[in-house]
Design a protein around this motif. Structure first.
Motif, PDB file in Angstrom:
ATOM      1  N   ASP A 491       6.311   5.701  -1.530  1.00 47.70           N
ATOM      2  CA  ASP A 491       5.945   4.278  -1.485  1.00 47.70           C
ATOM      3  C   ASP A 491       5.977   3.772  -0.046  1.00 47.70           C
ATOM      4  OD1 ASP A 491       5.599   4.220  -4.202  1.00 47.70           O
ATOM      5  OD2 ASP A 491       7.607   3.441  -4.633  1.00 47.70           O
ATOM      6  N   TYR A 493       5.688   5.674   2.637  1.00 50.97           N
ATOM      7  CA  TYR A 493       4.628   6.363   3.372  1.00 50.97           C
ATOM      8  C   TYR A 493       3.274   5.688   3.137  1.00 50.97           C
ATOM      9  CZ  TYR A 493       1.314  10.046   4.622  1.00 50.97           C
ATOM     10  OH  TYR A 493       0.264  10.741   5.176  1.00 50.97           O
ATOM     11  N   ILE A 494       2.943   5.426   1.882  1.00 48.88           N
ATOM     12  CA  ILE A 494       1.644   4.834   1.559  1.00 48.88           C
ATOM     13  C   ILE A 494       1.509   3.442   2.167  1.00 48.88           C
ATOM     14  CG2 ILE A 494       0.235   3.963  -0.354  1.00 48.88           C
ATOM     15  CD1 ILE A 494       1.360   6.329  -2.011  1.00 48.88           C
ATOM     16  N   SER A 495       2.613   2.683   2.173  1.00 47.64           N
ATOM     17  CA  SER A 495       2.566   1.323   2.721  1.00 47.64           C
ATOM     18  C   SER A 495       2.339   1.317   4.230  1.00 47.64           C
ATOM     19  CB  SER A 495       3.871   0.588   2.399  1.00 47.64           C
ATOM     20  OG  SER A 495       4.953   1.153   3.120  1.00 47.64           O
ATOM     21  N   GLN A 497       0.531   3.740   5.902  1.00 44.21           N
ATOM     22  CA  GLN A 497      -0.681   4.453   6.284  1.00 44.21           C
ATOM     23  C   GLN A 497      -1.918   3.584   6.103  1.00 44.21           C
ATOM     24  OE1 GLN A 497      -0.553   7.563   7.681  1.00 44.21           O
ATOM     25  NE2 GLN A 497       1.670   7.244   7.536  1.00 44.21           N
ATOM     26  N   ARG A 499      -6.012   3.224   5.106  1.00 44.26           N
ATOM     27  CA  ARG A 499      -6.694   3.599   3.873  1.00 44.26           C
ATOM     28  C   ARG A 499      -7.115   5.060   3.883  1.00 44.26           C
ATOM     29  NH1 ARG A 499     -12.163   3.250   2.496  1.00 44.26           N
ATOM     30  NH2 ARG A 499     -12.568   3.066   0.246  1.00 44.26           N
ATOM     31  N   ARG A 502      -4.082   7.466   2.883  1.00 49.38           N
ATOM     32  CA  ARG A 502      -3.318   7.248   1.654  1.00 49.38           C
ATOM     33  C   ARG A 502      -3.546   8.303   0.577  1.00 49.38           C
ATOM     34  NH1 ARG A 502      -4.227   0.696   1.338  1.00 49.38           N
ATOM     35  NH2 ARG A 502      -2.881   0.181   3.132  1.00 49.38           N
ATOM     36  N   GLY A 505      -0.725  10.707   0.064  1.00 46.77           N
ATOM     37  CA  GLY A 505       0.421  10.175  -0.676  1.00 46.77           C
ATOM     38  C   GLY A 505       0.141  10.073  -2.162  1.00 46.77           C
ATOM     39  N   TYR A 506      -1.069   9.632  -2.523  1.00 46.64           N
ATOM     40  CA  TYR A 506      -1.426   9.532  -3.944  1.00 46.64           C
ATOM     41  C   TYR A 506      -1.342  10.906  -4.621  1.00 46.64           C
ATOM     42  CZ  TYR A 506      -3.423   4.917  -2.799  1.00 46.64           C
ATOM     43  OH  TYR A 506      -3.605   3.632  -2.383  1.00 46.64           O
ATOM     44  N   ARG A 509       2.268  12.044  -5.114  1.00 44.13           N
ATOM     45  CA  ARG A 509       2.874  11.209  -6.146  1.00 44.13           C
ATOM     46  C   ARG A 509       2.400  11.639  -7.537  1.00 44.13           C
ATOM     47  NH1 ARG A 509       2.446   4.863  -5.466  1.00 44.13           N
ATOM     48  NH2 ARG A 509       0.257   5.245  -5.966  1.00 44.13           N
ATOM     49  N   SER A 525      -3.014   8.142 -10.605  1.00 46.98           N
ATOM     50  CA  SER A 525      -2.859   8.349  -9.166  1.00 46.98           C
ATOM     51  C   SER A 525      -3.963   9.265  -8.624  1.00 46.98           C
ATOM     52  CB  SER A 525      -1.479   8.939  -8.877  1.00 46.98           C
ATOM     53  OG  SER A 525      -1.216   8.952  -7.493  1.00 46.98           O
TER      54      SER A 525
END
Length: 828
Positions: A491, A493-495, A497, A499, A502, A505-506, A509, A525
């Motif tokens: 969470d 990491y994605i916040s 990075q 677009r 991302r 990270g998806y 996850r 995801s």
């Protein structure tokens, strides 16, 4: 005493006029008596005579100081109360006198911790005195004491100004001040060699303050050229220092250091050894000389240990370094020797001794200020200690490295420990094989690594390695099975990075959610990646993982479309994702076809009258199985060394065997079919079974040819080998080819001698012989099976139920019953 100031005694005529009162000679004599008496006598004097004014008393103390009586002068000043001081000049005088005494005491003390305390007090007093302006006539001496004290405290930026003033205004201390200024020019942070040489050249033009000035200048010039790497000039200057000079040991020390550095430039081992041996000769001369100071002797011992280590004489080097480490634990040379000793012990593969030495160094370490030195700063020691620990990690000595980390000295901070722990636990976990008793430790080490990397991100949020640490924390938490912590870090990491980054990270996850059996959330995801319209190679990974999840939910058509999209897109067969997509497609087709066919077969066998209802399902399942076989063959052709080929060969054999059910069921249903049609169906069935037997045979041959190399990579290799023997034999038996079946079962029996599998093979041999009408052979085979049962060792008992229908006692009963049945049938 007056000669110290360069003044000559006054000349008087032979006849003197009688004077009243005390003469000057009498007064000077009285002062001399006071100077030479103890402090107690001074106290009596102060008690017996009226107390002088503070200014007069401090002036008297200054006069005593100028005569070299520093202790008496300071004692005289110390009894003056601060409350009685009115003038700023009086404050300055008292503070100057007290500071001069502390500096003088510091010079006479060899123990660095005590000397540093004295120097700190000297700086405190002298700095306060300077704030009032140093006493008139003592500016040069006061700056000299202040500069020297600051220098010895390694506060070199502050020391430079007072030393420069002292070099100009205090002739008696000029050489000392210039030497220190040269050291500052040559310091690690400055390295102004040109300015250092200019200072030395100017020094040579000044009037000599002592007979040793030329030699001292030569020594500093050697130091400057050594820093510049001009070792030939160092050698020339060294030759100018007389052998009986007090500075000869220091010049020999520099000559030895030059040989050490020159050895690094040698290309041949012989040349390097010759240089190092020459360095040892110089260092031996330093240690042998009675004129060598304690500090120079420590330096020579340290260099001797280093050179001996470089020569490969590790045991000797360890002894030299250990003695130095233990002899003076509060000196920088001792600490440097300890670190060198630890490195040498690791080099000698005496890791436990290295750890013991590390513990001793840590336990005996004093105040870090005691070890400040320009030639090896604390940061350098930190780097070497952490490098030594990293060496243990890279060597795979993980338990020892763990103990090493727990014993780090206090000049290594918390971040050093965390950095080492992150590397230690990550590599330790990766080194442990999966399965068995290692699993718990492996997962725990991954979790410790994840936490260490997380701690690094919290402690150093602006570090350039932040993203790498964050991702390592995510991965290690994931590998430990702590998916909640991994997703928590994801969470973050994605916040952080943009677009474009991302999808990474998806994707992870989604894998975490799938491992947590949250398939729907995992698919969402993955679909975020597919719907992002971002040009990223993770699109292919996302399709593959989504296809696997779809297959688990029996959404076979969607899964197949996703994998075909990977195989028909821009990816090439060389791509790992293309390979995995082909593997998963073949696996899915087989799984779908096998499941559909077995379900229809069970329904038909349970209710034959409904056969027509399931013919379509059987036909579709056969098509899927045959398509699966085509994909398997392509996989085996493209990737002949992939260890999963054994699994695929077994599935190929199973696929052909299952596919033969479609012509078989048509033969049952086609009661009014033409002879040609019946012959065609029989031929199809036979061909499919032949292909199945070939696949079993190929599987067996490849396992036996590569069994040892593949055993570590394929956990069920023994199961596949057993199934390849019995699978082929069972096909012959079921197809009523008993002679061929007999040979195949005999091969199995011979392969699994004294193992439970041999009983199944012997029993099947007997059945084949019975089918062939060889009843005597049948009975002998059953008796042989019963004898074989007795020869199977007890440690195989647990294996019986895993690979055969019976345990040991069950086989005894079963074989006995078969023999009895056979005997009854043959009884007339």
């Amino acid at each position: 005493m007056l000669l110290q100031h360069g003044r000559k005694p006054a000349r008087f005529p032979a006849m003197k006029r009688r004077r009243r009162g005390l003469s000057m000679k009498t007064l000077l004599g009285a002062v001399a008596v006071l100077v030479l008496t103890s402090f107690a006598a001074l106290g009596v004097y102060l008690y017996a005579f009226p107390e002088p004014a503070p200014t007069e008393q401090l002036d008297l103390a200054l006069r005593l100081l100028s005569k070299g009586e520093i202790d008496v002068a300071a004692r005289l000043a110390s009894v003056v109360e601060d409350a009685d001081l009115v003038k700023n000049s009086d404050h300055s005088k008292k503070l100057f006198l007290l500071g001069a005494r502390e500096r003088n005491l510091a010079r006479s003390i060899e123990q660095r911790p005590v000397a540093m305390e004295r120097n700190e007090k000297a700086v405190e007093y002298l700095t306060k005195s300077r704030s009032y302006s140093f006493p008139d006539g003592f500016e040069g001496l006061a700056n000299y004491h202040l500069g020297m004290a600051l220098f010895d405290l390694f506060r070199w930026d502050e020391a430079e100004e007072p030393l420069a003033i002292a070099s100009a205004r205090w002739p008696a201390g000029r050489s000392d001040a210039i030497e220190r200024l040269v050291d500052i020019d040559l310091s690690r942070d400055r390295q102004d060699i040109e300015n250092a040489l200019d200072r030395i050249s100017h020094w040579r033009t000044l009037p000599r303050s002592s007979a040793d000035d030329d030699e001292r200048a030569d020594i500093k010039e050697m130091q400057a050229y050594f820093a510049a790497g001009e070792f030939e000039k160092v050698d020339a200057l060294q030759a100018r220092i007389p052998k009986n000079s007090n500075y000869r040991p220091l010049s020999d020390l520099f000559a030895g250091k030059c040989e050490m550095e020159l050895s690094k430039r040698e290309n041949s081992p012989e040349g390097r050894t010759k240089r190092l041996e020459k360095a040892l000769e110089y260092l031996a001369a330093v240690l042998k000389s009675p004129k060598t100071t304690i500090s120079v002797r420590r330096q020579a011992n340290l260099d001797q240990g280093k050179v001996t280590r470089s020569l490969g004489r590790l045991t000797e080097a360890i002894s030299i370094l250990s003695i130095l480490r233990l002899s003076s634990p509060y000196e920088p040379e001792s600490l440097a020797a300890g670190i060198e000793e630890i490195e040498t012990l690791i080099q000698a593969d005496r890791v436990d001794d290295a750890i013991d030495t590390m513990v001793q160094v840590s336990n005996n370490l004093g105040d870090l200020r005691w070890y400040y030195t320009d030639w090896l700063p604390i940061s350098g020691l930190r780097d070497r200690v952490t490098a030594a620990c990293q060496t243990l990690i890279d060597m795979g000595r993980y338990p020892q490295a763990q103990k090493f980390v727990s014993s780090l000295p206090k000049f290594c901070d918390m971040l050093d420990r965390i950095r080492l722990e992150s590397s230690l636990y990550e590599k330790w976990a990766e080194s442990l094989p999966k399965g068995g008793s290692n699993d718990r430790d492996r997962l725990e080490h991954y979790r410790s690594a994840g936490k260490a990397y997380e701690d690094l991100t919290r402690q150093l949020p602006r570090a350039k390695e932040y993203d790498d640490w964050l991702w390592s924390s995510i991965e290690n938490y994931r590998k430990s099975g702590d998916y909640l912590s991994s997703n928590r870090m994801l969470d973050r990491y994605i916040s952080l990075q943009d677009r474009a980054n991302r999808p990474k990270g998806y994707f992870v996850r989604a894998k975490n959610l799938a491992s947590m059996e949250k398939s729907d959330d995992a698919m969402k995801s993955l679909q975020q990646i597919l719907a992002s319209n971002i040009d990223t190679p993770l699109i292919y990974d996302a399709r593959l993982e989504l296809a696997k999840l779809k297959r688990q939910q029996d959404a076979f058509d969607e899964a197949q479309d996703l994998m075909l999209e990977n195989l028909s897109g821009e990816l090439r067969p060389e791509s790992p994702i293309w390979r995995e997509s082909l593997f998963e497609l073949a696996l899915m087709l087989f799984s779908r076809g096998e499941r559909g066919l077995l379900k229809a077969r069970n329904e038909i066998e349970a209710n034959p009258s409904k056969m027509q209802d399931f013919l379509g399902q059987v036909e579709a399942s056969q098509e899927q199985l045959l398509e699966s076989i085509r994909r398997i063959e392509e996989f085996l052709r493209r990737y002949p060394t992939d260890v999963r080929r054994f699994q695929f060969l077994y599935q190929m054999a199973q696929g052909y065997q299952h596919a033969s059910f479609w012509p078989e069921i048509q033969l049952r249903e086609s009661k009014i079919a033409s002879e040609e049609r019946l012959a065609s169906l029989k031929s199809q069935k036979k061909e499919l079974l032949v292909q199945a037997r070939k696949a079993y045979s190929r599987l067996r041959q490849e396992i036996l040819a590569d069994r040892d190399a593949s055993r570590a990579l394929v956990s069920n290799l023994d199961d596949l080998l057993r199934n390849s023997f019995f699978g082929e034999a069972d096909l012959y038996f079921n197809d009523e080819e008993y002679e061929e079946a007999l040979i195949a079962y005999t091969d199995a029996a011979n392969r699994f001698i004294n193992e439970p599998e041999s009983l199944e093979a012997r029993k099947q041999i007997a059945l084949c012989q019975r089918k062939l009408g060889r009843l005597a052979d049948c009975r002998r085979s059953l008796e042989l099976a019963r004898d074989s049962l007795q020869r199977i060792p007890a440690e195989q008992d647990a294996k019986f139920k895993a690979v055969t229908p019976h345990d040991r006692a069950g086989w005894e009963r079963y074989l006995t019953a078969l023999i009895q049945d056979l005997d009854r049938e043959n009884t007339p």
